[in-house]
Structures are given as C-alpha cells and as structure tokens.
Motif scaffolding. Structure first.
Motif, short mmCIF file in Angstrom:
data_model
loop_
_atom_site.label_atom_id
_atom_site.label_comp_id
_atom_site.label_asym_id
_atom_site.label_seq_id
_atom_site.Cartn_x
_atom_site.Cartn_y
_atom_site.Cartn_z
N LEU A 14 40.75 41.72 5.03
CA LEU A 14 40.33 42.96 5.54
C LEU A 14 39.01 43.16 5.64
N PHE A 15 38.40 43.19 6.76
CA PHE A 15 37.07 43.41 7.11
C PHE A 15 36.99 44.72 7.99
N SER A 16 36.69 45.82 7.22
CA SER A 16 36.96 47.10 8.14
C SER A 16 36.14 48.09 7.18
N VAL A 17 36.04 49.47 7.86
CA VAL A 17 35.27 50.65 7.13
C VAL A 17 36.59 51.43 6.72
N ASN A 18 36.36 52.21 5.98
CA ASN A 18 37.31 53.12 5.45
C ASN A 18 37.90 53.68 6.50
N VAL A 27 36.15 42.34 2.64
CA VAL A 27 34.78 41.81 2.90
C VAL A 27 34.20 43.48 3.13
N SER A 28 32.86 43.25 2.54
CA SER A 28 32.16 44.62 3.00
C SER A 28 31.92 44.69 4.23
N PRO A 29 32.04 45.95 4.87
CA PRO A 29 31.62 46.21 6.35
C PRO A 29 30.25 46.12 6.64
N ASN A 30 29.42 46.02 5.59
CA ASN A 30 27.93 46.13 5.79
C ASN A 30 27.41 44.75 5.96
N TYR A 31 28.38 43.62 5.67
CA TYR A 31 27.83 42.21 5.59
C TYR A 31 27.45 41.69 6.99
N THR A 32 26.69 40.70 7.16
CA THR A 32 26.31 40.23 8.17
C THR A 32 27.15 38.83 8.47
N ALA A 33 27.14 38.25 9.74
CA ALA A 33 28.08 37.11 10.09
C ALA A 33 27.85 36.18 9.01
N ASP A 34 26.63 35.89 8.42
CA ASP A 34 26.45 34.71 7.45
C ASP A 34 27.16 35.15 6.21
N GLU A 35 26.93 36.39 5.61
CA GLU A 35 27.58 36.51 4.60
C GLU A 35 29.01 36.84 4.64
N VAL A 36 29.65 37.06 5.82
CA VAL A 36 31.13 36.85 6.01
C VAL A 36 31.53 35.37 6.14
N ALA A 37 30.72 34.80 6.57
CA ALA A 37 31.15 33.34 6.66
C ALA A 37 31.13 32.69 5.39
N ARG A 38 30.27 33.08 4.48
CA ARG A 38 30.23 32.37 3.12
C ARG A 38 31.39 32.77 2.51
N GLN A 39 31.88 34.19 2.41
CA GLN A 39 33.11 34.49 1.78
C GLN A 39 34.46 33.91 2.52
N PRO A 85 37.27 47.35 15.74
CA PRO A 85 36.83 46.83 17.08
C PRO A 85 35.07 46.84 16.86
N LYS A 86 34.33 47.82 16.08
CA LYS A 86 32.97 47.53 15.83
C LYS A 86 32.60 46.40 15.15
N LEU A 87 33.45 45.81 14.31
CA LEU A 87 33.16 44.65 13.47
C LEU A 87 33.56 43.26 14.04
N GLU A 88 34.39 43.53 15.15
CA GLU A 88 35.15 42.48 15.60
C GLU A 88 34.19 41.11 15.98
N SER A 89 33.07 41.58 16.73
CA SER A 89 32.04 40.57 17.21
C SER A 89 31.24 39.80 15.92
N ILE A 90 31.27 40.44 14.73
CA ILE A 90 30.52 39.85 13.77
C ILE A 90 31.74 38.90 12.99
N LEU A 91 32.79 39.33 13.00
CA LEU A 91 33.79 38.25 12.37
C LEU A 91 34.04 36.97 13.46
N ILE A 92 33.91 37.21 14.54
CA ILE A 92 34.07 36.03 15.42
C ILE A 92 32.78 35.13 15.35
N ASP A 93 31.55 35.68 15.00
CA ASP A 93 30.45 34.99 14.82
C ASP A 93 30.61 33.98 13.54
#
Length: 582
Positions: free
Chosen positions: A127-131, A152-164, A177-185
């Motif tokens: 789960l990569f989302s805000v409350n 995953v923290s919704p504050n994370y950058t794409a690099d941090e999400v990738a590592r996790q 929707p607001k985090l979808e592009s970060i997840l794709i990156d």
C-alpha cells in the motif's frame, strides 16, 4: 457511503461464524467485561518466581485471542454493523462497520485472483497511499485473502519507493491518483511490471478500487484463517540502528496486542454502546505502526470511529476536534506544541477533550502543563512507548498520571533496564538500555537474520536502543543509544542519508547527525569532505531534494570539513561533530 443488502449481511455473518475459533465466544465476553472501565487493582501483580530487577505489568497475564488479525476485527464488527467505522475529515466520505466487512471481503476476492497468477511468488501486497477511509478495507481485505501487507510512506521519492519494493518483493500494488506517477517511476527504475490498482481515477488506465468496492456483482471471498505465526504486515523501520528494514509482524503479535493494550486499567476509550461511540482523529500516518495499529486496528477492535485526515493541516485538525467532539486525542509532541502555542486554537476548541495520548517521541513536561492550562476541562495526559518491532508496550495507567514517564507494562509484558557493558538488569533509577519481552514482538527483520539476532537476545528480550530508567514500575526514556534522528516523530536513518550523499560526485566522505530543532525536535545535519570548492551547499541541497523525502532533508545545515573525527578503530565520532556549528 454504501449500504449492504440484508441478504449480503447474512452471508457475511455466516462466513465469519464458520471461521471463528471455538474459544472466541468466551473470550469476546471477557473482553466486553473488561470494557466496562470498572477494573481496579487493589494489589499489584507479581509472578510466583520473579526475576531480579525485571519489571512486570501491574496486571496478571491475560488469556490471549487465537484469531488472526482480520477475523478478530470482522467478528467484532458484526456487533456494531450500523455504526460508522471511519469517515474522511475533509470530504465526509464514510463507511459503517457493515460496509467495512462487506467491501473488505469483496476486495479480498480481487486480491485472491491477482495473487493466484503464476507471476505472484510471495503473496505480498504493498500500500502506497495517504490516509483515507478506504485504508482499513484494503488492509483487512488483503489479509482476508491471505496476503501479507507492506506499506510505503507517501512522502517517499521514486528512488526510496524502488529500494523498498526491491526488498519486500511485492506481487501487487495499491496507490492513490496523486502518487501513481511516482510508483510508475519506481517500477521503471527496478525494471519490473507489477499489477497496480488505484483508489480513484487512474491517469494510466489502472483499475479503480472505488468502482470495485461499489460493484455488488463482485463476489465475496471467504476469509482465510491465517496461522498466528504467519506474517500479517511488513512495516519499515530503521530499527535500533542502520538503514530502514522490513519488520515482520505476525497475526498473533497483532491480536495479542489488541487485547493487551486495550485493558481498561490503561486504555482510555469509553465502551461502545447503542447510545455512545468514541471518535478519534486519524492524522498519524496509516503506513506507520501508530496510524495502522493504534489509531486504526485498536479503534476498530473497540467499535469506535476514526476520522481520517490525509495530512496535518491546522485548520482541518482543529475543526474536526470541535465538530466531532473528540474526547481522546491521539497526538505527537509537534502537534501538541501547535495546540499549545497557536493563538488560533482557543480554549473553546478543546472543550470536548478529556484525554491526551502522546507517543512517537518524548514530550516536555512544560508542554503538557501548557496544554492542561489551555484546555477548559481536566485532562488526563497519557504517554506511551512502543516500537514497530514491539507494538505499544507501555502506557500511563488511567489512575496514575506521571508526567515525564511513559507508563507501565501492559499485561503479558516484561521489561528490564540493562547495563550497557555487562547486560545485567539494573535496579531503580540506574540508566541502561530498555529491553522488552512480550507476545507482541516482531518475528524478525525481513531478509536480515543478522540484524534480528542483534536485536532479540537468546532470552527473548528485544533491545530497543533507548536508554531508560525505571521506578515504581514506571519507565522514563532519558537518552538514545541509537543514532536515529527523530523529525516530528518520523525516524530518519543517518546511514541512509550518508549513502545518498556519497552518490554526489563532489562528495568524498560524509557523516550525518541529528541536531536539536524547536519545531521538529531534531533535524539532520551533514558534515561533508568535498572533492573541491566547486561543490556548494546549494548544489547538495538540490541533489538531496530529488533523492529523499521532505522530512529527511538537511534542514540542520551542511558543514564542509577537511576531516571527520574517528576513533582508533575508524568509527566516526559523531558527538564531536555536533560541536562544529554550521
């Protein structure tokens, strides 16, 4: 708001009755009896053969539930099916307890089908989302499908999400929707294709979770009965030291803590009845153990209501306290400071508040006293202590407030303060490392048996890395062995920031420490040996801005140095660095 048809409700009740252990009915009665808030201890509990200088709960051990995390919530939800379970404090979107069960089992069917695919290897969902009010539906539904849930923290950058994502080897992803592009990156960086579901309208054609939850043609899944020792969630923590690690929490750890922590000798919620229901504000991040376990699961376990906020904004936070007549206020020191200091928060805004439950970081006694003076009614101030690795283990008793102390052991929990050199358990008022033993401890760190062995000793005590003292069964945290930096309650790993900094072409070596900050508690400061004078502070700040979350930025400053002080064995002496001002 979605209404469950009568025939569907009967189907859910029938399904849940099939998975309820035989012991559950008697234990539910015992739990309800506890919830009367009439419990008192005339004499403190002491085991028959106590170990020297080990501190025990003032209450005798409880018989613990034998249900998994989702089924224990589902079975109790049936008692409150028409009451609201969670509501968005911004939009007003809400779900009743009946809706939670209905839509969680509908979501479980979707998860089961995705995880049945040949490409799914670990049965893990991230789960990569805000409350949001859909959070407990997605969490419980995923667990009901037999998945292990990571966040995953919704504050994370794409690099941090990738590592996790590399570490947790997830098979399915849920985002906003607001985090979808970060997840794709992030997926592009690790060259993986993983099914993505979006809670709202996707800009990339991914399935809309809200449409799925509303679709009455989607069949209910039958909730699996997970073994108590199986991993329910993987939450990321820097532990007592080092980079973020995946903390594996079992179903048994979660359900035991639900029962232990909510004993009315300690826990402040009033019982849910036909006439009364407690409401609490869910501003603590739901990806974090405080937001997921304390605010969400414990509140649902007790039939209370969560008012979810996607982020802390002063106006919305105060408005929801006032509008929902919040009696028990979950908070952290930085929010408490705001409530005390802001002229926009009036005494009238705090009219309903009777209990403040503060955790995540130590709070100054002056702050608690300032809040008590500002609130128009008497306030019980409770401090608690817990780690992701331990779940909440200490809390101030309802009848024994002690400002500056983080409480006593909840039932079935033992602690000791050990000498940092010898490991021997220490008597009262002697400083040492806080160690905890209970049924709620983590199973271990994901893919990291060495770190697990370094944290949990052969006697089953988890070493917290916090320096503490004890007196009369109370514990006070006085220092930290670990080098973690606490920024507004968030854990920031110095070694993680150091690794990122060393990717900058102008950085030869570096060290990161936490420095005191009036607003955030602590903030990171970097001491850098640079390649040449062409590397500037502005360049480094710009580099970090794209690499790590906002709260991990070097707000304590950057100091360029010629050398880093080291011990005879080469360890950087970070205490000496703090004396060098920026």
């Amino acid at each position: 708001m979605f209404v469950l048809r009568c025939c569907q409700r009967a189907r859910v009740a029938h399904l849940l009755s099939m998975w309820t252990p035989r012991e559950a009915s008697t234990r539910a009665t015992s739990i309800c009896h506890h919830a009367t808030h009439t419990y008192s201890t005339q004499a403190l509990y002491m085991p028959p053969r106590p170990e020297e200088n080990v501190i025990y709960s003032p209450l005798p051990p409880l018989e613990l539930p034998e249900q998994d995390a989702h089924n224990i919530i589902f079975s109790r939800a049936l008692k409150w099916s028409n009451k609201d379970a969670i509501e968005c404090g911004i939009t007003g979107r809400k779900y009743t307890y009946g809706n939670i069960v209905d839509q969680a089992l509908r979501w479980a069917g979707v998860v089961s089908r995705v995880l049945a695919a040949p490409s799914s290897k670990r049965n893990r969902l991230t789960l990569f989302s805000v409350n949001a009010p859909e959070f407990p539906i997605l969490l419980l539904g995923s667990l009901a499908a037999g998945a292990t849930v990571s966040t995953v923290s919704p504050n994370y950058t794409a690099d941090e999400v990738a590592r996790q994502l590399i570490d947790n080897e997830t098979d399915m992803l849920v985002t906003d929707p607001k985090l979808e592009s970060i997840l794709i990156d992030a997926l592009t960086k690790i060259k993986k294709t993983i099914p993505i579901f979006v809670s709202g309208v996707s800009a990339h054609g991914h399935p809309n979770i809200r449409h799925i939850l509303e679709d009455s043609s989607k069949p209910f899944a039958e909730p699996v009965q997970s073994p108590l020792k199986s991993t329910a969630v993987i939450l990321y923590s820097s532990g007592t030291t080092g980079k973020p690690k995946g903390v594996e929490l079992s179903h048994g750890a979660i359900t035991s803590n639900l029962h232990m922590f909510t004993h009315p000798y300690f826990f402040p919620y009033l019982p849910t009845t036909q006439e009364y229901q407690e409401s609490v504000i869910g501003v603590m991040p739901f990806y974090h153990v405080y937001g997921m376990h304390v605010v969400n699961l414990i509140t649902l376990y007790l039939g209370a209501k969560v008012i979810s906020l996607p982020a802390f904004t002063p106006q919305d936070f105060v408005r929801n306290i006032r509008d929902h007549k919040i009696r028990v206020l979950h908070t952290i020191p930085s929010i408490l400071n705001f409530l005390c200091e802001s002229p926009e928060v009036t005494s009238a805004d705090l009219e309903s508040v009777r209990v403040v439950l503060c955790a995540a970081a130590p709070v100054l006694p002056t702050t608690t006293e300032a809040f008590k003076k500002k609130a128009p009614n008497p306030i019980l101030f409770q401090e608690g202590f817990g780690l992701t690795e331990t779940l909440p283990s200490l809390i101030t008793p309802m009848d024994d407030e002690r400002i500056g102390w983080c409480g006593k052991c909840v039932p079935n929990t033992e602690i000791k303060i050990v000498d940092l050199e010898t490991g021997k358990a220490l008597p009262e008022l002697q400083r040492g490392e806080l160690c905890i033993r209970s049924p709620s401890l983590m199973t271990g760190y994901l893919n990291n048996p060495v770190a697990t062995a370094e944290t949990i000793d052969q006697d089953g005590f988890l070493h917290t890395g916090d320096v503490a003292v004890h007196k009369d069964g109370f514990v006070s945290i006085v220092d930290r062995i670990k080098e973690l930096i606490k920024v507004k309650g968030y854990q920031v790993s110095p070694s993680e920031l150091e690794d990122v900094l060393q990717q900058h072409p102008g950085v030869v070596d570096c060290a990161v420490v936490g420095v005191d900050d009036a607003r955030s508690g602590e903030v990171p400061r970097a001491y850098i040996i640079r390649k040449d004078c062409n590397t500037t502070e502005e360049q480094v700040h710009e580099f970090m801005r794209h690499k790590v979350a906002k709260y991990k930025q070097l707000k304590g400053g950057i100091v360029f140095v010629d050398t880093l002080p080291r011990s005879s064995i080469g360890k950087i002496l970070k205490k000496e660095l703090k004396a060098i001002a920026p």
